[in-house]
Design an enzyme around this catalytic site. Structure first.
Site, PDB file in Angstrom:
ATOM      1  N   HIS A   1     -15.641   0.639  -0.847  1.00 53.53           N
ATOM      2  CA  HIS A   1     -15.593   2.007  -1.002  1.00 53.53           C
ATOM      3  C   HIS A   1     -16.188   2.588  -2.182  1.00 53.53           C
ATOM      4  O   HIS A   1     -15.867   2.648  -3.278  1.00 53.53           O
ATOM      5  CB  HIS A   1     -14.023   2.423  -1.109  1.00 53.53           C
ATOM      6  CG  HIS A   1     -13.238   1.821  -0.098  1.00 53.53           C
ATOM      7  ND1 HIS A   1     -12.933   2.316   1.253  1.00 53.53           N
ATOM      8  CD2 HIS A   1     -12.598   0.506   0.155  1.00 53.53           C
ATOM      9  CE1 HIS A   1     -11.956   1.362   1.794  1.00 53.53           C
ATOM     10  NE2 HIS A   1     -12.135   0.243   1.244  1.00 53.53           N
ATOM     11  N   PHE A   2     -17.465   3.475  -1.959  1.00 53.19           N
ATOM     12  CA  PHE A   2     -18.037   3.781  -2.963  1.00 53.19           C
ATOM     13  C   PHE A   2     -18.112   5.285  -3.238  1.00 53.19           C
ATOM     14  O   PHE A   2     -18.866   5.778  -4.118  1.00 53.19           O
ATOM     15  CB  PHE A   2     -19.734   3.389  -2.684  1.00 53.19           C
ATOM     16  CG  PHE A   2     -20.015   2.006  -3.124  1.00 53.19           C
ATOM     17  CD1 PHE A   2     -19.111   1.149  -3.513  1.00 53.19           C
ATOM     18  CD2 PHE A   2     -21.236   1.342  -2.687  1.00 53.19           C
ATOM     19  CE1 PHE A   2     -19.377  -0.241  -4.026  1.00 53.19           C
ATOM     20  CE2 PHE A   2     -21.473  -0.019  -3.001  1.00 53.19           C
ATOM     21  CZ  PHE A   2     -20.522  -0.661  -3.799  1.00 53.19           C
ATOM     22  N   ARG A   3     -16.986   6.096  -2.523  1.00 47.85           N
ATOM     23  CA  ARG A   3     -16.691   7.272  -3.020  1.00 47.85           C
ATOM     24  C   ARG A   3     -17.550   8.477  -2.964  1.00 47.85           C
ATOM     25  O   ARG A   3     -17.103   9.626  -3.109  1.00 47.85           O
ATOM     26  CB  ARG A   3     -15.940   7.361  -4.545  1.00 47.85           C
ATOM     27  CG  ARG A   3     -14.983   6.109  -4.576  1.00 47.85           C
ATOM     28  CD  ARG A   3     -14.080   6.109  -3.780  1.00 47.85           C
ATOM     29  NE  ARG A   3     -12.891   5.314  -4.417  1.00 47.85           N
ATOM     30  CZ  ARG A   3     -11.787   4.510  -3.495  1.00 47.85           C
ATOM     31  NH1 ARG A   3     -11.940   5.038  -2.246  1.00 47.85           N
ATOM     32  NH2 ARG A   3     -10.986   3.868  -4.021  1.00 47.85           N
ATOM     33  N   ASN A  49     -13.841   6.202   4.405  1.00 47.20           N
ATOM     34  CA  ASN A  49     -12.569   7.165   3.986  1.00 47.20           C
ATOM     35  C   ASN A  49     -13.015   8.017   2.711  1.00 47.20           C
ATOM     36  O   ASN A  49     -12.427   7.950   1.564  1.00 47.20           O
ATOM     37  CB  ASN A  49     -11.402   6.388   3.461  1.00 47.20           C
ATOM     38  CG  ASN A  49     -11.495   5.302   2.518  1.00 47.20           C
ATOM     39  OD1 ASN A  49     -12.880   4.799   2.434  1.00 47.20           O
ATOM     40  ND2 ASN A  49     -10.536   4.825   1.996  1.00 47.20           N
ATOM     41  N   HIS A  96      -8.221  -2.149   9.161  1.00 44.22           N
ATOM     42  CA  HIS A  96      -7.320  -2.360   8.106  1.00 44.22           C
ATOM     43  C   HIS A  96      -5.792  -2.410   8.887  1.00 44.22           C
ATOM     44  O   HIS A  96      -5.352  -1.711   9.466  1.00 44.22           O
ATOM     45  CB  HIS A  96      -7.142  -1.107   7.206  1.00 44.22           C
ATOM     46  CG  HIS A  96      -6.306  -1.291   5.939  1.00 44.22           C
ATOM     47  ND1 HIS A  96      -6.617  -1.239   4.616  1.00 44.22           N
ATOM     48  CD2 HIS A  96      -4.800  -1.416   6.013  1.00 44.22           C
ATOM     49  CE1 HIS A  96      -5.491  -1.193   4.019  1.00 44.22           C
ATOM     50  NE2 HIS A  96      -4.400  -1.657   4.684  1.00 44.22           N
ATOM     51  N   HIS A 140      -9.677  -7.954   5.016  1.00 47.81           N
ATOM     52  CA  HIS A 140      -8.832  -8.300   3.666  1.00 47.81           C
ATOM     53  C   HIS A 140      -7.242  -9.010   4.265  1.00 47.81           C
ATOM     54  O   HIS A 140      -6.447  -8.475   4.072  1.00 47.81           O
ATOM     55  CB  HIS A 140      -8.745  -7.182   3.079  1.00 47.81           C
ATOM     56  CG  HIS A 140      -8.266  -5.854   3.377  1.00 47.81           C
ATOM     57  ND1 HIS A 140      -7.703  -5.450   4.496  1.00 47.81           N
ATOM     58  CD2 HIS A 140      -8.598  -4.513   2.762  1.00 47.81           C
ATOM     59  CE1 HIS A 140      -7.309  -4.288   4.726  1.00 47.81           C
ATOM     60  NE2 HIS A 140      -8.217  -3.657   3.848  1.00 47.81           N
ATOM     61  N   ASP A 154     -13.695  -5.143  -0.943  1.00 44.86           N
ATOM     62  CA  ASP A 154     -12.870  -3.968  -0.878  1.00 44.86           C
ATOM     63  C   ASP A 154     -12.818  -3.181  -2.058  1.00 44.86           C
ATOM     64  O   ASP A 154     -11.855  -2.563  -2.646  1.00 44.86           O
ATOM     65  CB  ASP A 154     -11.231  -4.361  -0.210  1.00 44.86           C
ATOM     66  CG  ASP A 154     -10.527  -3.068  -0.053  1.00 44.86           C
ATOM     67  OD1 ASP A 154     -11.276  -2.154   0.200  1.00 44.86           O
ATOM     68  OD2 ASP A 154      -9.145  -3.154   0.328  1.00 44.86           O
ATOM     69  N   HIS A 188     -10.678   3.689  -8.782  1.00 44.28           N
ATOM     70  CA  HIS A 188      -9.847   4.704  -9.152  1.00 44.28           C
ATOM     71  C   HIS A 188     -10.015   4.786 -10.592  1.00 44.28           C
ATOM     72  O   HIS A 188     -10.196   3.886 -11.241  1.00 44.28           O
ATOM     73  CB  HIS A 188      -8.530   4.707  -8.789  1.00 44.28           C
ATOM     74  CG  HIS A 188      -8.157   4.487  -7.323  1.00 44.28           C
ATOM     75  ND1 HIS A 188      -8.393   5.686  -6.400  1.00 44.28           N
ATOM     76  CD2 HIS A 188      -7.988   3.585  -6.477  1.00 44.28           C
ATOM     77  CE1 HIS A 188      -8.022   5.315  -5.249  1.00 44.28           C
ATOM     78  NE2 HIS A 188      -7.727   4.060  -5.297  1.00 44.28           N
TER      79      HIS A 188
HETATM   80  O1  DOR Z   1      -5.947  -0.412  -1.919  1.00 44.97           O
HETATM   81  C1  DOR Z   1      -6.813  -0.129  -1.313  1.00 44.97           C
HETATM   82  N1  DOR Z   1      -7.626   0.992  -1.474  1.00 44.97           N
HETATM   83  N2  DOR Z   1      -7.106  -0.524   0.246  1.00 44.97           N
HETATM   84  C2  DOR Z   1      -7.860   0.144   0.920  1.00 44.97           C
HETATM   85  O2  DOR Z   1      -8.012  -0.460   2.102  1.00 44.97           O
HETATM   86  C3  DOR Z   1      -8.295   1.486   0.670  1.00 44.97           C
HETATM   87  C4  DOR Z   1      -9.056   1.639  -0.692  1.00 44.97           C
HETATM   88  C5  DOR Z   1      -9.203   2.764  -1.285  1.00 44.97           C
HETATM   89  O3  DOR Z   1     -10.283   3.457  -0.540  1.00 44.97           O
HETATM   90  O4  DOR Z   1      -8.811   3.275  -2.299  1.00 44.97           O
END
Ligand code: DOR
Length: 445
Positions: free
Chosen positions: A60-62, A92, A174, A228, A298, A302
């Site tokens: 997840h590179f945001r 996402n 997921h 996962h 994964d 944050h």
């Molecule tokens: O803990 C998680 N954070 N699991 C996920 O599948 C998504 C990810 C996120 O995008 O923060």
């Protein structure tokens, strides 16, 4: 430009051989080269191992939308440092990648910013079936059967049946059951501390969702990859469906368990949650027996401020791309696993699961995505030295032996004990889904 890498211990799928590898442009053009060959650059890799670059099929590179946590430039630099030469990124972001147009926007952005090769999943919603049917330039469709970061969720049975029935791209999910998570959350009342995360997102939540997804895949004969896996109980389900589906495990589910909440708090708050020490063991065993084929991170960063909020306001996710390979090489150093196994789980298997063209192994004609690793090099992981934008890691303070020292992406050196130049060198991964995935290519392409 021709580069000759000589005297390395080269890791092939079945064996390690001391030999030489010749790169020309973006390709591996020869192996076991005559010593008098002409090359522009000759690298004496005595004492080092040459591996295919790591392929991380879940990150997840945001970007777009959450770039205060990470972006494609910072994350792909961290990949280059960690030996990851290709990533597949999850939908996402904000906005979520749920249309071909959004997918192509991400691909265009990555072509301008990514140091390593890239691909992007398209996310499923209850309403975007026509997009999923028509999508291309993607490894596959991502479904959130349970909600996580962001608002992607498909848990209505009729919507799921249609997605599995009417699409042809590989599907991945997921697997945590939304109804179970909500029921548990209600039953426990207001959570008191982060350890409650593993009681709310419990073993049943994982098992129910995985069973449901496997049933859909089985009835619709649809290729499916379980993301996962976090419990030993799910491994039993996977064993039943062997040869139809594939599965992966993340380093945090191998190395952390509920006893770590006391020491690490929300740093190990993840979805799916971490489970028990016996789940760690079950997952290791599944890898070793081939019931789980892939290791992916994964990577879900944050900021520290976000993670420091009291649970449950703290978000789930941890960064890992720059340490995942070293975590596994350290297990080689300790004698638990072999370097061929690492290459299988982190390079060859993900390339085959997602039908990547010319990736995942050291062979003539394959892309020159390569890494040199030093199995003797010991280094302490520290928050301050992380390249991921969030600047922390749950492995802070751990010393690992076995690190990537040099990384090539499509024949360009992008990391050599530091980033070599900031020009993006990554290219879009090509997927040939006619290959039929991991099980269709078990004995090689
Ligand atoms: O803990 C998680 N954070 N699991 C996920 O599948 C998504 C990810 C996120 O995008 O923060």
């Amino acid at each position: 430009m021709k580069t000759l890498i000589k005297n390395a211990s080269v890791v092939f799928p079945e064996e390690v051989l001391q030999t030489s590898v010749l790169l020309e442009g973006s390709k591996i053009v020869d192996i076991d080269v005559a010593s008098q060959i002409d090359a522009d650059e000759v690298i004496d890799a005595t004492g080092l191992h040459l591996l295919p670059g790591v392929i991380d099929d879940q990150v997840h590179f945001r970007e777009p939308g959450l770039t205060h946590k990470e972006d494609l430039a910072s994350a792909s630099r961290a990949c280059a440092k960690g030996g990851v030469t290709t990533f597949l990124e999850m939908p996402n972001t904000i906005p979520a990648t749920t249309t071909q147009e959004r997918l192509e926007e991400k691909l265009a952005l990555a072509s301008r910013t990514s140091m390593v090769n890239y691909g992007f999943y398209i996310g499923a919603t209850p309403e975007n079936l026509s997009e999923l049917v028509a999508a291309n330039r993607t490894p596959g469709i991502k479904i959130f059967l349970g909600s996580s970061t962001g608002d992607l969720l498909v848990d209505q049975q009729d919507a799921l049946e249609r997605i599995f029935a009417e699409t042809t791209l590989p599907i991945t999910a997921h697997c945590e059951d939304e109804a179970t998570i909500r029921k548990n959350a209600q039953q426990f009342g207001p959570p008191r501390n982060v350890a409650d995360h593993s009681k709310i997102r419990d073993v049943a939540a994982a098992v129910i969702a995985t069973r449901r997804a496997l049933d859909l895949a089985h009835r619709h004969r649809h290729r499916f990859h379980v993301l996962h896996v976090s419990t030993a109980a799910e491994v039993e389900l996977l064993a039943i469906h062997r040869h139809l589906i594939t599965a992966e495990v993340c380093p945090h589910h191998l190395f952390f368990n509920t006893e770590d909440y006391e020491r690490l708090g929300t740093r190990v708050q993840m979805n799916p949650s971490i489970k028990t020490a016996s789940d760690n063991e079950g997952l290791w065993q599944a890898l070793e027996e081939g019931t789980i084929q892939v290791i992916a991170t994964d990577h879900a960063p944050h900021t520290r401020e976000e993670k420091d909020k009291p649970y449950p306001s703290s978000p789930s996710g941890l960064p890992a791309v720059e340490n995942s390979l070293a975590l596994m090489l350290d297990q080689v150093h300790r004698g638990r696993i072999t370097i061929e196994q690492v290459v299988h789980w982190m390079c060859d298997a993900p390339a085959r699961v997602w039908d990547m063209v010319d990736k995942g192994r050291i062979a003539v004609g394959y892309d020159a995505d390569l890494i040199l690793v030093d199995l003797e090099r010991s280094e302490e992981i520290r928050d301050e030295t992380q390249w991921a934008k969030c600047g922390w890691t749950p492995w802070h303070g751990e010393t690992l032996t076995g690190w990537c020292v040099r990384t090539w992406v499509m024949g360009h050196t992008v990391f050599n004990q530091g980033i070599v130049d900031q020009t993006p060198k990554g290219e879009e991964v090509r997927f040939d889904h006619m290959r039929g995935g991991y099980w269709a290519t078990e004995s090689g392409h």
